[in-house]
Every structure is written in structure tokens, then in C-alpha cells.
Write a protein that holds these residues in place. Structure first.
Motif, short mmCIF file in Angstrom:
data_model
loop_
_atom_site.label_atom_id
_atom_site.label_comp_id
_atom_site.label_asym_id
_atom_site.label_seq_id
_atom_site.Cartn_x
_atom_site.Cartn_y
_atom_site.Cartn_z
N SER A 1 0.85 -1.19 0.00
CA SER A 1 0.00 0.00 0.00
C SER A 1 0.89 1.23 0.00
N SER A 2 0.28 2.37 -0.04
CA SER A 2 0.95 3.68 -0.02
C SER A 2 2.09 3.74 -1.04
N MET A 3 3.19 4.42 -0.70
CA MET A 3 4.22 4.68 -1.71
C MET A 3 4.96 3.42 -2.14
N LYS A 4 4.90 2.36 -1.34
CA LYS A 4 5.58 1.13 -1.76
C LYS A 4 4.88 0.55 -2.98
N LEU A 5 3.55 0.57 -2.96
CA LEU A 5 2.80 0.18 -4.15
C LEU A 5 3.11 1.15 -5.28
N GLY A 6 3.16 2.44 -4.92
CA GLY A 6 3.47 3.46 -5.92
C GLY A 6 4.80 3.19 -6.60
N PHE A 7 5.81 2.76 -5.83
CA PHE A 7 7.12 2.46 -6.39
C PHE A 7 7.04 1.34 -7.42
N TYR A 8 6.30 0.29 -7.09
CA TYR A 8 6.19 -0.82 -8.05
C TYR A 8 5.53 -0.36 -9.35
N LEU A 9 4.43 0.41 -9.21
CA LEU A 9 3.72 0.86 -10.42
C LEU A 9 4.58 1.84 -11.19
#
Lengths: 344, 133
Positions: free
Chosen positions: A236-244
Motif C-alpha cells: 500500500s501507499s508509496m511502496k505500491l506506488g514504487f512498483y507501479l
């Protein structure tokens, strides 16, 4: 080593880095707009005129989301996974020549972060490291869906790395160098573009680029219909953002590599016949390179919204039983043609 | 008509350690970005942890066991075959770069090497090592 060198490189790296992030950010908007266009919808149009502020809104949302680290997960690796994914995505662009030289008075700036004589090997190495981000993150989540997604991703990425390497070998036989700068220089004009010598090699490279960036039709690692979210189910949050985000940066870098290796990089037709000064040729060259990159990014998106996803066995069969023999045949063919041409 | 680039009098470019320094700079910038963003989101995001929320996601039902389980041996096989073939690919890079200087002899020698590689590849396919049910 002088201070001017360090400052020049840091300025260049920062510019490239900001450009990469901007392109990646607006790729997310472009993807939704193009999807809307292809499906006869409008796409995001609420944040600013034509939805132009949508990526900023999405980015800000990522920052303000709650960070969830499951109790059963391996905490350190859970954080390391997405960080590694974004790190490997961001360092690939270091060897790409964005343009020729810019001259300010008597100070000459080379529009390439660094020209090393193993440029292609460096990119190949960075691409290979990319799989670790997904693999580590998926395994550390301690979730069955994530694990499945991660193993699929690892298996797919390593399978398509072999035909990718083989298709580059055929290209190297033509160019005789691993330096991306030299490869760009050899392709000056229009008839010298490597696509005319290596059409089959380019096709193989393109398919592998789709597989390496986990884009549809090869997006099995994050296949929603079977695996919830694949390797990033627990994020969730920026960790998901990093993957995307890493996926979009990878798309940008692989588009740049394809444009440089096969489509002449910053070269454009009649570049020396128009009577332009050197700086203008460089500036137009950079614009041309970005035009080629944007075309490839558009192509990635076009394919995503046109072709359905492969089944896993089809994916493996395509990689091992079609692309590898085809790539080897391409090497043999290239070898024979070059040798016959040199003997005559 | 197509013609191959003239590489007969090409200057051999030598990279010095200084050429690799900007790569370190770029890694530092990327690392700074990744770590900085991680720390900022950790600080400004809300934290309302509950035991339920932090269990692994399993489509809403009770979690059964965990994910540290054995998985299909096929994936391992693919990984081993990858190591094998990727090493062969790396062997071919120096040959490909010097291909035109090596001429006909170099080509024949490499084709023999690739032939043996291909024999192994045919063996793998015949053994059905790459067939997925």
C-alpha cells in the motif's frame, strides 16, 4: 578530476532524472487517456483541464495513504523489494546518449551521462537486476498470491532474457561495438538505421521488452483475474506506488533503448543537409529521440488495450520454443550475410 | 542499397574508471530519491493498525497456513536452464563484437559451438523439460 566535471554530471543526471520521473508520471495519465480513447470513453478529465493534474493528485494520494506491513511478512525485505525495483529502474538511463554535443562558448557538454564501452552489457545487467525487486517483495509478503506472482515474474523475466541477449548479439555483429554512443553515430541519416539490417532482431527484442517490463500481454505476475494483485497484493501507499512507477520508468528506458539501438537514436533524416548550426542539430536530435520514445510508449499502451493476456504455458512456449530458435537463426543468417559481403 | 558501417579504421574506445564515476552518481541520486520518499511517506501517512488489518490478504476468508510452502519444481528447472543458456549468451558477446575481424574462421568456430548448444536445447525439448501442463 575537476569540479566542473562533477557539477556537469550532477546537473545532467538531475535533468535526466527529473525528465524520467515526469515522463513516467504523465505516462500514467496517457495510459488512462489512451485506454479511454480506445474504449470510446473520455478518460480522467476532472483534475485540471483535460485531467492534466491527475498524476499529481495520484502521487499526492500515494503519500497520504496508510502504510501497511503485514505482521507475518519479513519486514526488512518487504521494504527492500519496492526500493530495489525503483532503484534498478532509475539507473538504467545512465548510458543512453540523449543527444550530441552542446557548445556554450568554449565549454562543450556531452548529452550523455557517461559513455562506457560496455554500455549494452550495463543495461542488460541492470535489467537482470530488476527481477530481484519483484521477487523479494513477493516472497517477503508471505501471501500466497504474492508468492505465485513473484515466482511467475522471476520465471518469465529470466526466460525472456535469453532471446533478448541473443537478439542483441546479432545487432553487435553489425555494429562491432557495445558503446551506445558509437552505435548512435553509426546510424546517422536514415538508411543506416539498424532496423533495416536487423528487422527480425528488432521484433524479438520488442517482444522481450514487453515481457521484461511485465506489460500486457505478458502481465501474468500481476494478473488480477487469477492472483488478486500478483506480487504487490500486500503493498500500500508509496511502496505500491514504487512498483507501479518502476513499471512506467522501465517502459520509458526500454523505449529509449529500442530507439537508440534500432531507430537511429537522436539521428533524423537530412540532419546535415539543412544547413543548421551544430547546437540546433543537437536540439532537434533530442526532440527527435523523444518523439521516437513517445511513439514506443504509445505502442506499449496500444498493445495493452488491444491484445488479451497469454496463458502461462503459452508464455513459456513462446519464449523458449519460438523466440530462442528464431534468435539463433537470426544470428546465423546475419553471420552468413556479413561474411559473404566482406568476402566479395 | 544497404551497406554495412565501415569499422575498419574505427578508433578503439577505452573506458577509464572515471567513465564509471557518473554511474555511481546516478545510483546515489536514485538511492536518495528512493530512501527519501520512503521516509517521507512513513512519516506523513496515517497509522491506525489493527490485528485484523495486518493479516495477509486471502480474499476475506480465514488465513490457512502461510506462504512458506513448496512450489512447482518446473520453476526451478527453468531457473537452472536459464543459468546454462545465459552463460552461453555471455560467451558470445566478445565474439559478436569482434565478428568482422575474425572473418570466416571465427564464424565457423562459433557455429560449431552454437551447434553443440543447439543439441542440448533439442535434448531439453525432447525430454519435455519445458512443457507445462
Amino acid at each position: 578530476m575537476e569540479l566542473a566535471f562533477v557539477i556537469e554530471k550532477f546537473v545532467l543526471i538531475t535533468v535526466v532524472f527529473v525528465l524520467t520521473l515526469l515522463v513516467a508520471m504523465y505516462s500514467t495519465l496517457a495510459e488512462r487517456k489512451i485506454a479511454g480513447f480506445l474504449q470510446d470513453r473520455v478518460g480522467p478529465n476532472r483534475a485540471g483541464p483535460f485531467g492534466i493534474l491527475q498524476p499529481l493528485a495520484d502521487g499526492a494520494k500515494m503519500f497520504f495513504k496508510e502504510e501497511i506491513i503485514p505482521t507475518e511478512s519479513n519486514r526488512f525485505l518487504f521494504i527492500a523489494g519496492p526500493s530495489l525495483a525503483i532503484l534498478t529502474a532509475c539507473i538504467g538511463s545512465a548510458v543512453i546518449p540523449w543527444g550530441q554535443k552542446l557548445t556554450f562558448g568554449d565549454y562543450v557538454v556531452d548529452l550523455q551521462v557517461t559513455d562506457i564501452n560496455v554500455g549494452i552489457l550495463y543495461i542488460f545487467g541492470v535489467v537482470s537486476l530488476g527481477v530481484y525487486g519483484v521477487m523479494i517483495g513477493g516472497w517477503a509478503s508471505n501471501n500466497k498470491f504474492s508468492l505465485m506472482g513473484a515466482i511467475r515474474a522471476a520465471s518469465q523475466n529470466i526466460s525472456y532474457e535469453i532471446p533478448m541477449g541473443l537478439s542483441i548479439i546479432a545487432l553487435l555483429m553489425v555494429t562491432g561495438t557495445l558503446s551506445l554512443k558509437e552505435i548512435s553515430e553509426q546510424q546517422s541519416g536514415f538508411v543506416n538505421w539498424n532496423i533495416w539490417y536487423q528487422p527480425l532482431g528488432f521484433l524479438i527484442f520488442l517482444i522481450c521488452a514487453f515481457a521484461e517490463t511485465n506489460r500486457t500481454p505478458f502481465d501474468l505476475p500481476e494478473c488480477e483475474t487469477e492472483l488478486v494483485g500478483g506480487y504487490h497484493t500486500e503493498y500500500s501507499s508509496m511502496k505500491l506506488g514504487f512498483y507501479l512507477f518502476a513499471e512506467y520508468i522501465n517502459m520509458f528506458v526500454s523505449s529509449a533503448v529500442m530507439a537508440t539501438l534500432y531507430f537511429g537514436g537522436y539521428n533524423f533524416p537530412f540532419m546535415y543537409d539543412l544547413g543548421l548550426s551544430e547546437n540546433w542539430i543537437t536540439i532537434i536530435g533530442v526532440i527527435m529521440l523523444f518523439a521516437k520514445i513517445f511513439f514506443f510508449i504509445f505502442f506499449f499502451m496500444w498493445v495493452r488495450w488491444t491484445i488479451p493476456r497469454f496463458r502461462y504455458d503459452q508464455l513459456m512456449n513462446l519464449g523458449w520454443k519460438v523466440l530462442i530458435p528464431l534468435a539463433i537463426a537470426n544470428i546465423v543468417l546475419t553471420g552468413i550475410v556479413i561474411t559473404v559481403k566482406d568476402l566479395l | 542499397m544497404l551497406y554495412l558501417p565501415d569499422i575498419s579504421n574505427r578508433m578503439e574506445v577505452q573506458s577509464t574508471p572515471v567513465n564509471y564515476l557518473p554511474i555511481i552518481f546516478q545510483i546515489l541520486v536514485a538511492l536518495g530519491f528512493a530512501v527519501g520518499t520512503m521516509v517521507v511517506t512513513h512519516m506523513i501517512g496515517p497509522k491506525r493498525r489493527t490485528a485484523e488489518k495486518l493479516t495477509p490478504f486471502e480474499s476475506g476468508i480465514e488465513v490457512i497456513g502461510n506462504a512458506r510452502q513448496p512450489f512447482s519444481i518446473k520453476y526451478f528447472l527453468v531457473a537452472i536452464l536459464f543459468v546454462l543458456f545465459d552463460v552461453e549468451v555471455i560467451f558470445m558477446y566478445p565474439w559478436a563484437v569482434n565478428f568482422r575481424e575474425l572473418g570466416l574462421d571465427g564464424m565457423i568456430q562459433m557455429f560449431i559451438f552454437m551447434g553443440t548448444l543447439l543439441l542440448g536445447f533439442i535434448y531439453i525439448i525432447k525430454k519435455k523439460a519445458l512443457d507445462w501442463e
